[in-house]
Design a protein around this motif. Structure first.
Motif, PDB file in Angstrom:
ATOM      1  N   GLY A 297       0.841  -1.184   0.000  1.00 52.21           N
ATOM      2  CA  GLY A 297       0.000   0.000   0.000  1.00 52.21           C
ATOM      3  C   GLY A 297       0.875   1.232   0.000  1.00 52.21           C
ATOM      4  N   PHE A 298       0.626   2.163   0.929  1.00 50.29           N
ATOM      5  CA  PHE A 298       1.576   3.230   1.165  1.00 50.29           C
ATOM      6  C   PHE A 298       2.736   2.631   1.958  1.00 50.29           C
ATOM      7  N   MET A 299       3.912   3.258   1.818  1.00 53.49           N
ATOM      8  CA  MET A 299       5.052   2.742   2.571  1.00 53.49           C
ATOM      9  C   MET A 299       4.750   2.803   4.074  1.00 53.49           C
ATOM     10  N   ASN A 300       5.027   1.811   4.868  1.00 52.42           N
ATOM     11  CA  ASN A 300       5.482   0.486   4.536  1.00 52.42           C
ATOM     12  C   ASN A 300       4.435  -0.499   5.051  1.00 52.42           C
ATOM     13  N   TRP A 301       3.215  -0.261   4.510  1.00 53.25           N
ATOM     14  CA  TRP A 301       2.070  -1.113   4.800  1.00 53.25           C
ATOM     15  C   TRP A 301       2.089  -2.282   3.809  1.00 53.25           C
ATOM     16  N   PHE A 302       2.424  -3.464   4.302  1.00 52.60           N
ATOM     17  CA  PHE A 302       2.388  -4.659   3.465  1.00 52.60           C
ATOM     18  C   PHE A 302       1.022  -5.326   3.635  1.00 52.60           C
ATOM     19  N   LEU A 303       0.419  -5.667   2.511  1.00 50.81           N
ATOM     20  CA  LEU A 303      -0.950  -6.169   2.489  1.00 50.81           C
ATOM     21  C   LEU A 303      -0.964  -7.641   2.112  1.00 50.81           C
ATOM     22  N   ASN A 304      -1.837  -8.395   2.743  1.00 55.32           N
ATOM     23  CA  ASN A 304      -1.897  -9.838   2.514  1.00 55.32           C
ATOM     24  C   ASN A 304      -2.849 -10.174   1.355  1.00 55.32           C
ATOM     25  N   THR A 305      -2.719  -9.426   0.279  1.00 56.25           N
ATOM     26  CA  THR A 305      -3.578  -9.591  -0.891  1.00 56.25           C
ATOM     27  C   THR A 305      -3.459 -11.006  -1.443  1.00 56.25           C
ATOM     28  N   GLY A 306      -4.592 -11.671  -1.597  1.00 62.53           N
ATOM     29  CA  GLY A 306      -4.566 -13.052  -2.064  1.00 62.53           C
ATOM     30  C   GLY A 306      -3.878 -13.996  -1.093  1.00 62.53           C
ATOM     31  N   ARG A 307      -3.707 -13.522   0.143  1.00 57.49           N
ATOM     32  CA  ARG A 307      -3.003 -14.282   1.198  1.00 57.49           C
ATOM     33  C   ARG A 307      -1.602 -14.690   0.736  1.00 57.49           C
ATOM     34  N   GLU A 308      -0.989 -13.809  -0.059  1.00 62.19           N
ATOM     35  CA  GLU A 308       0.318 -14.114  -0.640  1.00 62.19           C
ATOM     36  C   GLU A 308       1.449 -14.010   0.375  1.00 62.19           C
ATOM     37  N   LEU A 309       1.436 -12.984   1.206  1.00 63.65           N
ATOM     38  CA  LEU A 309       2.561 -12.762   2.116  1.00 63.65           C
ATOM     39  C   LEU A 309       2.514 -13.654   3.346  1.00 63.65           C
ATOM     40  N   VAL A 310       1.319 -13.845   3.885  1.00 62.99           N
ATOM     41  CA  VAL A 310       1.155 -14.673   5.092  1.00 62.99           C
ATOM     42  C   VAL A 310      -0.005 -15.629   4.818  1.00 62.99           C
ATOM     43  N   PRO A 311       0.263 -16.765   4.182  1.00 63.88           N
ATOM     44  CA  PRO A 311      -0.818 -17.663   3.754  1.00 63.88           C
ATOM     45  C   PRO A 311      -1.732 -18.142   4.878  1.00 63.88           C
ATOM     46  N   SER A 312      -1.201 -18.255   6.090  1.00 60.78           N
ATOM     47  CA  SER A 312      -2.015 -18.779   7.194  1.00 60.78           C
ATOM     48  C   SER A 312      -2.899 -17.712   7.821  1.00 60.78           C
ATOM     49  N   ALA A 313      -2.708 -16.445   7.440  1.00 63.94           N
ATOM     50  CA  ALA A 313      -3.468 -15.345   8.031  1.00 63.94           C
ATOM     51  C   ALA A 313      -4.583 -14.899   7.093  1.00 63.94           C
ATOM     52  N   PRO A 314      -5.623 -14.269   7.622  1.00 63.83           N
ATOM     53  CA  PRO A 314      -6.709 -13.758   6.770  1.00 63.83           C
ATOM     54  C   PRO A 314      -6.187 -12.730   5.774  1.00 63.83           C
ATOM     55  N   GLU A 315      -6.919 -12.532   4.709  1.00 62.46           N
ATOM     56  CA  GLU A 315      -6.497 -11.561   3.691  1.00 62.46           C
ATOM     57  C   GLU A 315      -6.489 -10.145   4.250  1.00 62.46           C
ATOM     58  N   SER A 316      -7.257  -9.888   5.280  1.00 60.81           N
ATOM     59  CA  SER A 316      -7.302  -8.552   5.886  1.00 60.81           C
ATOM     60  C   SER A 316      -6.041  -8.215   6.679  1.00 60.81           C
ATOM     61  N   CYS A 317      -5.212  -9.204   6.921  1.00 57.62           N
ATOM     62  CA  CYS A 317      -3.970  -9.008   7.681  1.00 57.62           C
ATOM     63  C   CYS A 317      -3.064  -8.002   6.962  1.00 57.62           C
ATOM     64  N   PHE A 318      -2.367  -7.193   7.738  1.00 63.32           N
ATOM     65  CA  PHE A 318      -1.356  -6.285   7.195  1.00 63.32           C
ATOM     66  C   PHE A 318      -0.179  -6.276   8.155  1.00 63.32           C
ATOM     67  N   TYR A 319       0.956  -5.818   7.677  1.00 62.62           N
ATOM     68  CA  TYR A 319       2.047  -5.579   8.615  1.00 62.62           C
ATOM     69  C   TYR A 319       2.933  -4.439   8.126  1.00 62.62           C
ATOM     70  N   HIS A 320       3.505  -3.742   9.103  1.00 59.84           N
ATOM     71  CA  HIS A 320       4.575  -2.791   8.860  1.00 59.84           C
ATOM     72  C   HIS A 320       5.861  -3.613   8.909  1.00 59.84           C
ATOM     73  N   GLY A 321       6.646  -3.546   7.837  1.00 60.76           N
ATOM     74  CA  GLY A 321       7.773  -4.466   7.757  1.00 60.76           C
ATOM     75  C   GLY A 321       9.110  -3.786   7.542  1.00 60.76           C
ATOM     76  N   GLY A 322      10.142  -4.413   8.099  1.00 60.36           N
ATOM     77  CA  GLY A 322      11.517  -3.972   7.905  1.00 60.36           C
ATOM     78  C   GLY A 322      12.460  -5.146   8.026  1.00 60.36           C
ATOM     79  N   ALA A 323      13.708  -4.927   7.647  1.00 58.09           N
ATOM     80  CA  ALA A 323      14.711  -5.989   7.702  1.00 58.09           C
ATOM     81  C   ALA A 323      14.816  -6.509   9.122  1.00 58.09           C
ATOM     82  N   GLY A 324      15.113  -7.772   9.204  1.00 55.75           N
ATOM     83  CA  GLY A 324      15.480  -8.252  10.508  1.00 55.75           C
ATOM     84  C   GLY A 324      14.880  -9.489  11.151  1.00 55.75           C
ATOM     85  N   THR A 325      13.766  -9.978  10.968  1.00 51.31           N
ATOM     86  CA  THR A 325      12.590  -9.460  10.297  1.00 51.31           C
ATOM     87  C   THR A 325      11.786  -8.662  11.311  1.00 51.31           C
ATOM     88  N   ASN A 326      11.835  -7.328  11.236  1.00 55.47           N
ATOM     89  CA  ASN A 326      11.011  -6.474  12.087  1.00 55.47           C
ATOM     90  C   ASN A 326       9.620  -6.403  11.480  1.00 55.47           C
TER      91      ASN A 326
END
Length: 360
Positions: A297-326
């Motif tokens: 989305g906007f930096m650094n809102w990662f969206l679980n569109t199609g449950r691609e990033l976090v398959p076990s989580a609902p599609e509504s899931c989001f995370y603020h992400g950074g290296a580390g894994t922060n």
């Protein structure tokens, strides 16, 4: 909203046993043990040396411009309905948070949008920022929306780093028309940070502290760094332009407890204790997928569109992400915030899978 729990300072933050918050206690303990397993650690302890080694390549000299530090242990915080359910590692420790800095940066942009300092996200940045960074015909096309979504294609050098130094594939590509290619690029993010400083005419950390972090009850231990060479003149004063990550050092350094507060603030759509600190419209836009990168989305809102990033989580899931894994993950339908630090990215999905399996 009187029945909604808003956390007090850490010392008085109400805690609930996992069993009272809808978790299987043994299952939750197993998920945390997995996150703490040294076999699943992310990033070596000496972050400065790691960054120099990682960044010394064809188009980046690897020189650090901002401070770095040794990281702490694998750490995390879990909130359910605002209550503290679990903590591990050292959640008081102020650590580098890398690209989660970008989420704080876009929050400063949201405040400018809400205050009318940026009226139209499709307006060229150069219409308001006249420091030379947008004078070329190419850069003059870049809008605020392009910058927020990392599709700006800004062309130039900033703080001794050419935009190609920020290319994740170590490629020197010719810029294309702004808005037509996604590229995660810290030089361009830092140009955006400087542009916001020009608009606000005050240090962004002061703005963030006054408008967001103090109202949500964050500690005074966090600090947002720029670079040794990122000092600029604003209204006759020397001000440091902060960085949108820790790629060359600097960025936001913050505790896991304060990350959790920011996660709850995000989950509750910019509200804290009944006060709208950031507009619902901004949160909606931030969580609107980028056409060229639907999981962003906007930096650094990662969206679980199609449950691609976090398959076990609902599609509504989001995370603020950074290296580390922060990561600061929010799952709206569970009213769940999960902060995790220093777990390998390859192990993150399995950690979340084990965590959600423990939810009754």
């Amino acid at each position: 909203m009187s029945d909604v729990y808003w956390p007090s300072p850490v010392a008085d933050w109400k805690r609930l046993p996992p069993s009272e918050a809808g978790f299987d206690s043994d299952g939750l303990a197993a998920a945390i043990k997995y996150a703490e397993d040294p076999a699943n650690a992310g990033s070596p302890p000496d972050l400065g040396t790691h960054l120099v080694q990682q960044n010394t390549k064809n188009h980046d000299d690897g020189v650090l411009l901002g401070p770095t530090q040794f990281r702490g242990p694998a750490t995390g915080v879990i909130l359910r309905n605002g209550y503290l359910i679990a903590e591990w590692g050292d959640p008081h420790r102020v650590d580098m948070t890398f690209s989660i800095s970008k989420s704080f940066l876009s929050t400063c942009a949201g405040l400018a949008f809400d205050r009318g300092l940026i009226e139209d996200l499709d307006e060229p940045v150069g219409a308001k920022v006249g420091d030379g960074g947008y004078d070329s015909d190419h850069n003059g096309q870049i809008t605020w929306d392009h910058s927020l979504r990392q599709i700006s294609e800004w062309d130039g050098t900033l703080f001794d780093k050419h935009h190609s130094a920020g290319n994740p594939d170590d490629e020197r590509t010719d810029p294309v028309t702004p808005g037509t290619r996604y590229e995660y690029n810290d030089v361009r993010v830092n140009r955006f940070a400087l542009s916001l400083l020009r608009v606000w005419k005050r240090p962004l950390p002061d703005l963030l502290r006054e408008e967001i972090m103090d109202p949500i009850g964050a500690s005074d231990s966090w600090h947002w760094h720029g670079y040794a060479n990122s000092w600029v003149e604003v209204e006759g004063q020397r001000v440091q332009s902060v960085s949108g990550g820790g790629h060359w050092g600097g960025g936001m350094w913050i505790s896991a407890y304060d990350q959790a507060r920011f996660g709850l603030f995000s989950l509750r759509k910019g509200v804290w204790e009944g006060k709208q600190l950031l507009s619902p419209e901004w949160i909606r836009l931030a969580r609107t997928k980028t056409e060229l990168r639907p999981t962003y989305g906007f930096m650094n809102w990662f969206l679980n569109t199609g449950r691609e990033l976090v398959p076990s989580a609902p599609e509504s899931c989001f995370y603020h992400g950074g290296a580390g894994t922060n990561r600061i993950m929010g799952i709206p339908e569970l009213d769940l915030v999960v902060v995790s630090r220093w777990i390998d990215g390859e192990a993150y999905s399995e950690f979340v899978n084990r965590l959600l399996f423990a939810v009754d």
